[in-house]
Design a protein around this motif. Structure first.
Motif, PDB file in Angstrom:
ATOM      1  N   PRO A  43       0.837  -1.196   0.000  1.00 30.20           N
ATOM      2  CA  PRO A  43       0.000   0.000   0.000  1.00 30.20           C
ATOM      3  C   PRO A  43       0.875   1.249   0.000  1.00 30.20           C
ATOM      4  CG  PRO A  43      -0.735  -1.559   1.685  1.00 30.20           C
ATOM      5  CD  PRO A  43       0.581  -2.048   1.177  1.00 30.20           C
ATOM      6  N   THR A  44       0.454   2.240  -0.774  1.00 29.83           N
ATOM      7  CA  THR A  44       1.179   3.505  -0.796  1.00 29.83           C
ATOM      8  C   THR A  44       0.261   4.618  -0.332  1.00 29.83           C
ATOM      9  OG1 THR A  44       0.639   3.738  -3.133  1.00 29.83           O
ATOM     10  CG2 THR A  44       2.797   2.852  -2.602  1.00 29.83           C
ATOM     11  N   PHE A  45       0.814   5.541   0.398  1.00 28.50           N
ATOM     12  CA  PHE A  45       0.067   6.617   1.029  1.00 28.50           C
ATOM     13  C   PHE A  45      -0.461   7.600  -0.006  1.00 28.50           C
ATOM     14  CE2 PHE A  45      -1.096   9.744   4.068  1.00 28.50           C
ATOM     15  CZ  PHE A  45      -0.606  10.967   3.641  1.00 28.50           C
ATOM     16  N   LEU A  46      -1.725   7.998   0.145  1.00 34.00           N
ATOM     17  CA  LEU A  46      -2.315   9.009  -0.734  1.00 34.00           C
ATOM     18  C   LEU A  46      -2.563  10.315   0.014  1.00 34.00           C
ATOM     19  CD1 LEU A  46      -4.984   6.873  -2.652  1.00 34.00           C
ATOM     20  CD2 LEU A  46      -2.796   7.719  -3.537  1.00 34.00           C
ATOM     21  N   PHE A  47      -3.418  10.252   1.036  1.00 34.90           N
ATOM     22  CA  PHE A  47      -3.833  11.464   1.743  1.00 34.90           C
ATOM     23  C   PHE A  47      -3.963  11.204   3.236  1.00 34.90           C
ATOM     24  CE2 PHE A  47      -4.828  13.876  -1.928  1.00 34.90           C
ATOM     25  CZ  PHE A  47      -5.547  13.090  -2.816  1.00 34.90           C
ATOM     26  N   MET A  48      -3.758  12.265   4.006  1.00 35.79           N
ATOM     27  CA  MET A  48      -4.164  12.274   5.402  1.00 35.79           C
ATOM     28  C   MET A  48      -5.081  13.465   5.615  1.00 35.79           C
ATOM     29  SD  MET A  48      -2.056  12.047   8.955  1.00 35.79           S
ATOM     30  CE  MET A  48      -1.102  13.520   8.801  1.00 35.79           C
ATOM     31  N   LEU A  49      -6.242  13.210   6.198  1.00 31.89           N
ATOM     32  CA  LEU A  49      -7.266  14.239   6.410  1.00 31.89           C
ATOM     33  C   LEU A  49      -7.470  14.388   7.910  1.00 31.89           C
ATOM     34  CD1 LEU A  49      -9.556  12.590   3.796  1.00 31.89           C
ATOM     35  CD2 LEU A  49      -8.510  14.822   3.473  1.00 31.89           C
ATOM     36  N   THR A  50      -7.394  15.617   8.356  1.00 33.67           N
ATOM     37  CA  THR A  50      -7.549  15.877   9.784  1.00 33.67           C
ATOM     38  C   THR A  50      -8.750  16.767  10.070  1.00 33.67           C
ATOM     39  OG1 THR A  50      -5.154  15.748   9.962  1.00 33.67           O
ATOM     40  CG2 THR A  50      -6.307  16.650  11.845  1.00 33.67           C
ATOM     41  N   SER A  51      -9.026  17.680   9.163  1.00 32.58           N
ATOM     42  CA  SER A  51     -10.088  18.664   9.397  1.00 32.58           C
ATOM     43  C   SER A  51     -11.247  18.429   8.451  1.00 32.58           C
ATOM     44  CB  SER A  51      -9.539  20.072   9.181  1.00 32.58           C
ATOM     45  OG  SER A  51      -8.447  20.305  10.038  1.00 32.58           O
TER      46      SER A  51
ATOM     47  N   ALA B  99       1.907  10.065  13.341  1.00 32.41           N
ATOM     48  CA  ALA B  99       0.939  10.405  12.310  1.00 32.41           C
ATOM     49  C   ALA B  99       0.475   9.195  11.532  1.00 32.41           C
ATOM     50  CB  ALA B  99       1.535  11.433  11.345  1.00 32.41           C
ATOM     51  N   ASN B 100       1.163   8.081  11.710  1.00 31.85           N
ATOM     52  CA  ASN B 100       0.765   6.845  11.025  1.00 31.85           C
ATOM     53  C   ASN B 100       0.838   6.932   9.514  1.00 31.85           C
ATOM     54  OD1 ASN B 100      -1.642   5.340  13.329  1.00 31.85           O
ATOM     55  ND2 ASN B 100       0.474   4.815  12.893  1.00 31.85           N
ATOM     56  N   VAL B 101       1.708   7.777   8.967  1.00 33.22           N
ATOM     57  CA  VAL B 101       1.932   7.724   7.528  1.00 33.22           C
ATOM     58  C   VAL B 101       2.947   6.610   7.320  1.00 33.22           C
ATOM     59  CG1 VAL B 101       2.673   8.957   5.479  1.00 33.22           C
ATOM     60  CG2 VAL B 101       1.442  10.169   7.270  1.00 33.22           C
ATOM     61  N   LEU B 102       2.413   5.426   7.142  1.00 28.73           N
ATOM     62  CA  LEU B 102       3.246   4.234   7.101  1.00 28.73           C
ATOM     63  C   LEU B 102       3.844   4.013   5.731  1.00 28.73           C
ATOM     64  CD1 LEU B 102       0.867   1.787   9.014  1.00 28.73           C
ATOM     65  CD2 LEU B 102       2.682   3.206   9.946  1.00 28.73           C
ATOM     66  N   THR B 103       5.059   3.498   5.717  1.00 31.10           N
ATOM     67  CA  THR B 103       5.678   2.977   4.507  1.00 31.10           C
ATOM     68  C   THR B 103       5.655   1.463   4.622  1.00 31.10           C
ATOM     69  OG1 THR B 103       7.114   4.909   4.321  1.00 31.10           O
ATOM     70  CG2 THR B 103       7.738   2.948   3.072  1.00 31.10           C
ATOM     71  N   PHE B 104       5.062   0.822   3.643  1.00 28.22           N
ATOM     72  CA  PHE B 104       4.875  -0.625   3.688  1.00 28.22           C
ATOM     73  C   PHE B 104       5.917  -1.357   2.866  1.00 28.22           C
ATOM     74  CE2 PHE B 104       0.866  -1.557   5.799  1.00 28.22           C
ATOM     75  CZ  PHE B 104       0.236  -0.322   5.833  1.00 28.22           C
ATOM     76  N   GLY B 105       6.202  -2.581   3.279  1.00 23.37           N
ATOM     77  CA  GLY B 105       6.943  -3.512   2.447  1.00 23.37           C
ATOM     78  C   GLY B 105       6.017  -4.159   1.438  1.00 23.37           C
ATOM     79  N   ALA B 106       6.594  -4.934   0.542  1.00 19.89           N
ATOM     80  CA  ALA B 106       5.832  -5.544  -0.554  1.00 19.89           C
ATOM     81  C   ALA B 106       4.995  -6.733  -0.103  1.00 19.89           C
ATOM     82  CB  ALA B 106       6.771  -5.960  -1.671  1.00 19.89           C
ATOM     83  N   GLY B 107       5.215  -7.211   1.107  1.00 20.48           N
ATOM     84  CA  GLY B 107       4.393  -8.297   1.630  1.00 20.48           C
ATOM     85  C   GLY B 107       5.050  -9.656   1.493  1.00 20.48           C
ATOM     86  N   SER B 108       4.672 -10.545   2.394  1.00 19.42           N
ATOM     87  CA  SER B 108       5.121 -11.941   2.350  1.00 19.42           C
ATOM     88  C   SER B 108       3.882 -12.821   2.378  1.00 19.42           C
ATOM     89  CB  SER B 108       5.997 -12.278   3.572  1.00 19.42           C
ATOM     90  OG  SER B 108       7.163 -11.501   3.593  1.00 19.42           O
ATOM     91  N   ARG B 109       3.707 -13.583   1.311  1.00 18.71           N
ATOM     92  CA  ARG B 109       2.528 -14.464   1.271  1.00 18.71           C
ATOM     93  C   ARG B 109       2.921 -15.824   1.832  1.00 18.71           C
ATOM     94  NH1 ARG B 109      -2.354 -14.407  -0.204  1.00 18.71           N
ATOM     95  NH2 ARG B 109      -2.238 -12.418  -1.305  1.00 18.71           N
ATOM     96  N   LEU B 110       2.333 -16.157   2.954  1.00 16.28           N
ATOM     97  CA  LEU B 110       2.640 -17.413   3.647  1.00 16.28           C
ATOM     98  C   LEU B 110       1.490 -18.392   3.455  1.00 16.28           C
ATOM     99  CD1 LEU B 110       4.261 -19.159   5.702  1.00 16.28           C
ATOM    100  CD2 LEU B 110       2.951 -18.016   7.505  1.00 16.28           C
ATOM    101  N   THR B 111       1.852 -19.592   3.007  1.00 17.69           N
ATOM    102  CA  THR B 111       0.886 -20.688   2.929  1.00 17.69           C
ATOM    103  C   THR B 111       1.333 -21.766   3.898  1.00 17.69           C
ATOM    104  OG1 THR B 111       0.420 -20.219   0.613  1.00 17.69           O
ATOM    105  CG2 THR B 111      -0.206 -22.402   1.434  1.00 17.69           C
TER     106      THR B 111
END
Lengths: 114, 113
Positions: A43-51, B99-111
């Motif tokens: 997932p890639t970040f698009l927006f953060m909305l606060t107000s 602020a929780n503006v997270l940067t994600f990894g591409a993921g690991s699919r586990l079966t």
């Protein structure tokens, strides 16, 4: 219990169409709401909305938050095939500490056909 | 280009095996997270860490443990894998802004078979 509902679950449109994705939420200690785009990987970040009522824009994408009615919308104008993805809504719940918690919706799957 | 790297994109394990999922970030981020993503359930938080050797349970920690020995590395451990742990696992990190503006990894699919 915290709840996030995104609608529609999925959507198929043609290039050039405009789409509106919806997100309603019930979250304790709401702090902000984030939108992410997920193609076949991270997932890639698009927006953060606060107000409330302040539109955020990035190119053809825009988003707005209504904190009174507890919802947000994500608009995409003049859609392109590259917009095909799952769009995730994630309200943030504050715990007052060093980390706050994102509660993710299940996402809207958008497919843009040529 | 900043990155969160997950060591394995695809893993197949047998029930009862011990599984390690590794995540490394090169952004000097303090906070790191492990999520799992399942159809119809969205992303659910398993564990997070806001500092070296610190860890906090998320919403679904049962059956998992984590290790954060170095700032850049956050490992997810399944002590005894079960079939209901078959899933996509996503690692993420953020600067200690909350602020929780997270940067994600591409993921690991586990079966788990």
């Amino acid at each position: 219990e915290d709840k996030v509902v995104q609608s529609p679950l999925s959507l198929v449109v043609h290039e050039g169409d405009t789409v509106t994705l919806n997100c309603s939420y019930e979250v304790t200690n709401f702090r902000s709401l984030l939108w992410y785009k997920q193609e076949k990987k991270a997932p890639t970040f698009l927006f953060m909305l606060t107000s409330s009522g302040i539109e955020k824009k990035s190119g053809r994408l825009s988003s707005i938050l209504d904190k009174k009615e507890l919802f947000s919308i994500l608009n995409i104008t003049a859609t392109q095939t590259g917009d095909s993805a799952v769009y995730l809504c994630a309200p943030q719940s504050s715990n007052g500490g060093a980390t706050n918690k994102l509660i993710f919706g299940t996402g809207t799957l958008l497919a843009v056909q040529p | 280009d900043v990155k969160v790297t997950q060591s394995s994109r695809y893993l197949v394990k047998r029930t009862g095996e011990k599984v390690f999922l590794e995540c490394v970030q090169d952004m000097d981020h303090e906070n790191m997270f492990w999520y799992r993503q399942d159809p119809g359930l969205g992303l659910r938080l398993i564990y997070f860490s806001y500092d070296v050797k610190m860890k906090e349970k998320g919403d679904i920690p049962e059956g998992y443990s984590v290790s954060r020995e170095k700032k850049e590395r956050f490992s997810l451990i399944l002590e005894s894998a079960s079939t209901n742990q078959t899933s996509m696992y996503l690692c993420a990190s953020e600067k200690r802004s909350g602020a929780n503006v997270l940067t994600f990894g591409a993921g690991s699919r586990l079966t788990v078979l």
